[in-house]
Enzyme design. Structure first.
Site, mmCIF file in Angstrom:
data_model
loop_
_atom_site.group_PDB
_atom_site.id
_atom_site.type_symbol
_atom_site.label_atom_id
_atom_site.label_comp_id
_atom_site.label_asym_id
_atom_site.label_seq_id
_atom_site.Cartn_x
_atom_site.Cartn_y
_atom_site.Cartn_z
ATOM 1 N N SER A 135 0.862 -1.169 0.000
ATOM 2 C CA SER A 135 0.000 0.000 0.000
ATOM 3 C C SER A 135 0.906 1.228 0.000
ATOM 4 O O SER A 135 1.717 1.403 0.915
ATOM 5 C CB SER A 135 -0.868 -0.022 1.264
ATOM 6 O OG SER A 135 -1.599 1.174 1.384
ATOM 7 N N LYS A 161 -1.080 -1.085 -4.440
ATOM 8 C CA LYS A 161 -2.270 -0.287 -4.094
ATOM 9 C C LYS A 161 -1.832 1.153 -3.878
ATOM 10 O O LYS A 161 -0.887 1.417 -3.142
ATOM 11 C CB LYS A 161 -2.900 -0.882 -2.834
ATOM 12 C CG LYS A 161 -3.844 0.013 -2.065
ATOM 13 C CD LYS A 161 -4.541 -0.776 -0.962
ATOM 14 C CE LYS A 161 -4.622 0.035 0.325
ATOM 15 N NZ LYS A 161 -5.246 -0.728 1.421
ATOM 16 N N LYS A 163 -2.836 4.956 -2.595
ATOM 17 C CA LYS A 163 -3.777 5.789 -1.850
ATOM 18 C C LYS A 163 -4.156 6.973 -2.727
ATOM 19 O O LYS A 163 -3.285 7.561 -3.385
ATOM 20 C CB LYS A 163 -3.118 6.291 -0.552
ATOM 21 C CG LYS A 163 -2.847 5.186 0.465
ATOM 22 C CD LYS A 163 -4.144 4.683 1.050
ATOM 23 C CE LYS A 163 -3.897 3.798 2.273
ATOM 24 N NZ LYS A 163 -5.159 3.279 2.811
ATOM 25 N N ASP A 188 -7.085 3.021 -3.063
ATOM 26 C CA ASP A 188 -7.809 3.082 -1.785
ATOM 27 C C ASP A 188 -8.053 4.547 -1.431
ATOM 28 O O ASP A 188 -7.104 5.310 -1.260
ATOM 29 C CB ASP A 188 -6.963 2.398 -0.692
ATOM 30 C CG ASP A 188 -7.687 2.320 0.655
ATOM 31 O OD1 ASP A 188 -8.825 2.825 0.766
ATOM 32 O OD2 ASP A 188 -7.092 1.751 1.596
ATOM 33 N N GLU A 213 -11.029 0.753 -3.412
ATOM 34 C CA GLU A 213 -11.322 0.445 -2.013
ATOM 35 C C GLU A 213 -11.955 1.649 -1.316
ATOM 36 O O GLU A 213 -11.426 2.761 -1.395
ATOM 37 C CB GLU A 213 -10.004 0.030 -1.334
ATOM 38 C CG GLU A 213 -10.127 -0.439 0.106
ATOM 39 C CD GLU A 213 -8.765 -0.851 0.676
ATOM 40 O OE1 GLU A 213 -7.813 -1.055 -0.109
ATOM 41 O OE2 GLU A 213 -8.649 -0.939 1.914
ATOM 42 N N ASP A 238 -13.629 -1.666 3.136
ATOM 43 C CA ASP A 238 -12.684 -1.801 4.254
ATOM 44 C C ASP A 238 -13.399 -1.261 5.498
ATOM 45 O O ASP A 238 -14.036 -2.012 6.263
ATOM 46 C CB ASP A 238 -11.403 -1.023 3.913
ATOM 47 C CG ASP A 238 -10.371 -0.967 5.037
ATOM 48 O OD1 ASP A 238 -10.667 -1.439 6.150
ATOM 49 O OD2 ASP A 238 -9.258 -0.415 4.833
ATOM 50 N N LYS A 262 -9.584 -6.810 8.091
ATOM 51 C CA LYS A 262 -8.560 -6.386 9.045
ATOM 52 C C LYS A 262 -8.941 -6.967 10.390
ATOM 53 O O LYS A 262 -10.063 -6.734 10.868
ATOM 54 C CB LYS A 262 -8.491 -4.859 9.144
ATOM 55 C CG LYS A 262 -7.854 -4.207 7.939
ATOM 56 C CD LYS A 262 -7.771 -2.711 8.082
ATOM 57 C CE LYS A 262 -7.133 -2.121 6.826
ATOM 58 N NZ LYS A 262 -7.313 -0.658 6.760
ATOM 59 N N GLY A 290 -3.912 -3.923 6.230
ATOM 60 C CA GLY A 290 -2.904 -3.622 7.245
ATOM 61 C C GLY A 290 -3.177 -2.297 7.922
ATOM 62 O O GLY A 290 -3.925 -1.461 7.399
HETATM 63 O O1 OSB Z 1 -7.088 1.776 4.595
HETATM 64 O O2 OSB Z 1 -5.831 0.119 4.308
HETATM 65 C C1 OSB Z 1 -6.038 1.201 4.840
HETATM 66 C C2 OSB Z 1 -2.953 2.287 6.845
HETATM 67 C C3 OSB Z 1 -3.555 2.930 7.895
HETATM 68 C C4 OSB Z 1 -4.926 3.042 7.921
HETATM 69 C C5 OSB Z 1 -5.699 2.498 6.904
HETATM 70 C C6 OSB Z 1 -5.112 1.819 5.852
HETATM 71 C C7 OSB Z 1 -3.707 1.753 5.808
HETATM 72 C C8 OSB Z 1 -2.971 1.129 4.715
HETATM 73 C C9 OSB Z 1 -1.595 0.619 5.018
HETATM 74 O O3 OSB Z 1 -3.370 1.071 3.580
HETATM 75 C C10 OSB Z 1 -1.535 -0.851 5.053
HETATM 76 C C11 OSB Z 1 -0.225 -1.297 5.622
HETATM 77 O O4 OSB Z 1 0.739 -1.349 4.864
HETATM 78 O O5 OSB Z 1 -0.162 -1.610 6.825
HETATM 79 MG MG MG Z 2 -8.244 0.663 3.223
#
Ligand code: OSB
Ligand code: MG
Length: 371
Positions: A135, A161, A163, A188, A213, A238, A262, A290
């Protein structure tokens, strides 16, 4: 198994690089670790709440409060057959899934260690290695994002992925897709858009994304069910999915075609299995999300990801992408093929570096059952 002792501690861990999402930037994680001793054996769990209530309503401090003032007294001295029975003991506490999940994780680790088996096997895992993706946080400009993607691909990661948020979306995705026409690519939004943005989101359809996402509000499954039919790209939820009933609602309403699980968000391994089983029965692929975890949370994510329904690469990646030094031994490592092997040892299969944890500890509390 008798719950004899519980230690809650807050550690501070600095990320190697700041991580930007649509809701803000994270640099220092305030992570809560739970150590539970059952029948003389201790297990570890991690509470994945963020520092602010920006992802969901929990925070490091609300979790501290709920474990200290409610969960500890509900479980100390209790004898339960399995870690999976914890939710019954905690049924009187509404919400606070991440706080509960950290405690449940510690019990699962302890139970697996007591049985001398790997946690992933005890959970019903069927795969020896899991597929990994990364991510990537929001960047200053598309070019620096493309460079970042190139580096992750050369490490072997199987899915990228990105953001996104309004103003940092189309150009960034277009640049990455142009450079890498064939990779598994997803985005995402962490709830940064509104249903009225449907026409804008349709522009993402041209990039052949694996999924979009959580584009809409964190607590709004219904609006996603109105958006999904307007897009060719699969939606993935999510933030919206906090238990099996939410997954059931989302599937029935056709609000998404993929679900991210999660552990913290769904209240631990037993909640995760409910969501997993429901998705498997409805042919909805799941993958493991994550929360910028330390090695302990990462190890739990790995164990969960071995369940049969986890058919898409997750956000579980190498310790070294986040931390100069992780708190477990060995660290979580990713193969050149972008996979992580499920460990052979009992419990989470990694050992906790107690000295390092001690040095990183900001505050801690222990409850012991005397009798
Ligand atoms: O939405 O998946 C998410 C990190 C913090 C809060 C929300 C998210 C995320 C990530 C990072 O996308 C995922 C990771 O590498 O731990
Ligand atoms: Mg997410």
């Amino acid at each position: 198994m008798k719950i004899e002792r519980l230690t809650l501690r807050e550690i501070g861990m600095r990320l190697k690089a700041p991580f930007e999402t649509s809701f803000g930037v994270t640099q220092v994680r305030r992570i809560l670790l739970v150590e539970a001793t059952c029948d003389g054996v201790s297990g570890w769990g991690e509470i994945t709440a963020l520092e602010s209530p920006s992802f969901n309503s929990e925070t490091t401090d609300t979790a501290w409060h709920v474990v200290s003032d409610f969960i500890s007294s509900a479980i100390l001295g209790q004898d339960i057959p399995h870690a999976a029975d914890l939710p019954l003991l905690l049924a009187g506490i509404r919400g606070h899934k991440m706080a509960k999940a950290g405690v449940e994780g510690a019990l699962w680790d302890a139970e697996a260690r007591l049985n001398g088996v790997p946690l992933w096997e005890m959970l019903g895992g069927t795969r020896q290695e899991i597929a990994c993706g990364v991510s990537l946080g929001i960047r200053e400009n598309p070019q620096s994002l493309v460079e970042r993607v190139a580096a992750e691909l050369s490490s072997g990661y199987q899915r990228i992925k990105l953001k996104i948020k309004p103003g940092k979306d189309i150009d960034f995705v277009a640049a990455v897709r142009k450079e890498f026409p064939n990779i598994l690519l997803s985005v995402d939004a962490n709830s940064a858009y509104m249903l009225e943005d449907a026409a804008h989101l349709q522009r993402l359809d041209s990039f052949d994304l694996l999924m979009i996402e959580q584009p809409l509000a964190w607590d709004d499954i219904f609006s996603h069910s109105l958006l999904q039919p307007q897009l060719r790209t699969a939606l993935c939820l999510d933030e919206c999915i906090n238990h099996g009933r939410d997954a059931e609602t989302a599937i029935q309403l056709k609000a998404c075609r993929i679900i991210n699980i999660k552990l913290g968000r769904v209240g631990g391994h037993s909640g995760a299995r409910q969501v997993h089983d429901l998705c498997l029965n409805n042919s909805v692929p799941v993958w493991c999300g994550g929360m910028l975890e330390s090695g302990i949370g990462r190890a739990h994510n790995l164990a969960m990801s071995t369940l049969p329904g986890f058919s898409l690469p997750g956000d579980v990646s190498a310790s070294s992408r986040y931390w100069d030094e992780d708190i477990i031994e060995p660290e979580v490592e990713v193969s050149p093929r972008g996979t992580i092997s499920a460990p052979a040892g009992p419990g989470i299969g990694y050992s906790v570096k107690r000295d390092l944890v001690e040095r990183l500890t900001v505050r801690s509390k222990t409850w012991a059952h005397s009798a």
